[in-house]
Design an enzyme around this catalytic site. Structure first.
Site, PDB file in Angstrom:
ATOM      1  N   PRO A  81      -8.018  66.853  43.336  1.00  0.00           N
ATOM      2  CA  PRO A  81      -9.324  67.368  42.926  1.00  0.00           C
ATOM      3  C   PRO A  81      -9.358  68.885  42.935  1.00  0.00           C
ATOM      4  CG  PRO A  81      -9.627  65.480  44.329  1.00  0.00           C
ATOM      5  CD  PRO A  81      -8.146  65.753  44.300  1.00  0.00           C
ATOM      6  N   CYS A  82      -9.921  69.445  41.867  1.00  0.00           N
ATOM      7  CA  CYS A  82      -9.712  70.863  41.614  1.00  0.00           C
ATOM      8  C   CYS A  82     -10.947  71.721  41.788  1.00  0.00           C
ATOM      9  CB  CYS A  82      -9.182  71.053  40.193  1.00  0.00           C
ATOM     10  SG  CYS A  82     -10.311  70.421  38.912  1.00  0.00           S
ATOM     11  N   GLN A  83     -12.105  71.137  42.141  1.00  0.00           N
ATOM     12  CA  GLN A  83     -13.320  71.948  42.145  1.00  0.00           C
ATOM     13  C   GLN A  83     -13.232  73.134  43.093  1.00  0.00           C
ATOM     14  OE1 GLN A  83     -13.132  68.700  42.155  1.00  0.00           O
ATOM     15  NE2 GLN A  83     -14.695  67.783  40.871  1.00  0.00           N
ATOM     16  N   GLY A  84     -12.490  72.989  44.187  1.00  0.00           N
ATOM     17  CA  GLY A  84     -12.366  74.086  45.137  1.00  0.00           C
ATOM     18  C   GLY A  84     -11.619  75.274  44.583  1.00  0.00           C
ATOM     19  N   PHE A  85     -10.875  75.069  43.482  1.00  0.00           N
ATOM     20  CA  PHE A  85     -10.108  76.142  42.862  1.00  0.00           C
ATOM     21  C   PHE A  85     -10.750  76.633  41.573  1.00  0.00           C
ATOM     22  CE2 PHE A  85      -6.510  73.582  44.773  1.00  0.00           C
ATOM     23  CZ  PHE A  85      -6.381  74.407  45.875  1.00  0.00           C
TER      24      PHE A  85
END
Length: 345
Positions: A81-85
């Site tokens: 999951p990429c939302q933190g980046f």
């Protein structure tokens, strides 16, 4: 020869899998922690083992129930999951000093690498947002490179635009890829774009036929019921443009218009599909946002692929996926390398 075998981590709606399945790969295990993604998986591929669980709990003992000790995995795929980046919206620091802002999604790549070391597949491909490369002044990127180096795999990374592979969407993502069988890998060769002489696929040719069609028989094709104020705003947005925020009647103004007030152009590729607030960008000529099915078309999902759960979750399933056509480009390239490897082995 039997099908090449893959394992898919953080599988979401399964876009990565579709691309590999189209090239004849067999998915022996798929996993994600989201219950609606589990539903999507069971609807679309009921015969493929799926584990709904936190990746931190995916132990060697659990994996061994699905993959025997002598069973070789050819490719490990997945996109933590990429939302933190993401560069869209506020980034959340993974610096341990900033505990209150800690986002555990920023460390899920470690779980991918942990399972890579256990499974020892011949190849791997890991996808993420481009913003990962500069996150925390590059510290996350350096850690990822160091951890891949420790695995002993020959690896590299590349930023690819999905539009270069037939997806009607400008979508830049970073891919980490590598192998342990001595192949000097390169990214799949683009088939579209200025350098190829073949124009990008456009929004119009992708979704024109859906404009006057309802949800029966086209699944996941339910327009949002927009309020009168938003419809009036949409009517002011030119094709391929955005809402003229500095020239609005007072009753139409608000703060933070964002991505949902951008209209696509029928003769160009789409903006990146992101699942923001239950709405995708605005249709090229209709005064509404794209439906889930229209966005799925733009992501290159087939029309018979079903998305499940509340609408917002369906939007997330579509927007977070690796476009199947881009995944298939990776699969085609890796299959060719596997064929060569097996011929000379």
């Amino acid at each position: 020869m039997s099908n090449y075998k893959i394992v898919d981590l953080f599988s979401g709606a399964g876009g990565f899998q579709i691309g590999f399945e189209r090239q004849g790969f067999e998915v022996v295990l798929s996993t994600d922690f989201d219950s609606d993604c589990e539903t999507v998986h069971k609807i679309n591929r009921p015969n493929v083992p799926f584990l709904r669980m936190d990746i931190h709990d995916l132990s060697e003992d659990i994996i061994s129930k699905y993959i025997t000790e002598n069973e070789e995995i050819d490719v490990l795929i997945g996109g933590p999951p990429c939302q933190g980046f993401s560069t869209i919206g506020k980034r959340i620091s993974s610096d341990p000093v900033k505990r209150n802002a800690f986002d555990p999604r920023n460390t899920l790549f470690r779980e991918y690498i942990r399972i890579l070391k256990y499974l020892k597949p011949k190849f791997f491909v890991m996808e993420n947002v481009q913003g990962l490369l500069t996150r925390d002044k590059g510290r996350i990127f350096e850690e990822i490179k160091n951890r891949f180096t420790e695995t002993g795999y020959d690896f590299n990374y590349v930023i690819l635009n999905a539009a270069d592979y037939g997806v009607p969407q400008i979508r830049n993502r970073v891919f980490f890829y590598g192998n342990r069988i001595g192949v000097k890998m390169h990214p799949p060769v683009p088939g579209f774009g200025e350098k190829t002489g073949i124009p990008y696929k456009t929004v119009g040719e992708t979704i024109n036929d859906l404009a006057d069609v309802d949800n029966d028989p086209v699944i996941n094709h339910v327009p949002l019921k927009h309020g009168e104020i938003n419809i009036r705003r949409y009517a002011l947005i030119p094709e391929g443009g955005r809402l003229p925020e500095d020239n609005l009647p007072p009753e139409l103004y608000r703060k933070n218009f964002g991505n949902t007030f951008k209209r696509l152009h029928r003769n160009k590729p789409s903006l990146t599909m992101v699942p923001g607030h239950n709405a995708f960008p605005i249709h090229p000529w209709l005064n509404r946002s794209l439906t889930v099915r229209e966005a799925a078309r733009i992501q290159s999902f087939p029309d018979d692929y079903v998305f499940a759960g509340p609408r917002q979750k369906q939007c997330m399933q579509v927007g977070n996926a690796v476009p199947p056509l881009l995944a298939e480009a990776w699969a085609k390239y890796i299959k060719k390398e596997l064929d060569i490897y097996n011929e000379i082995k």
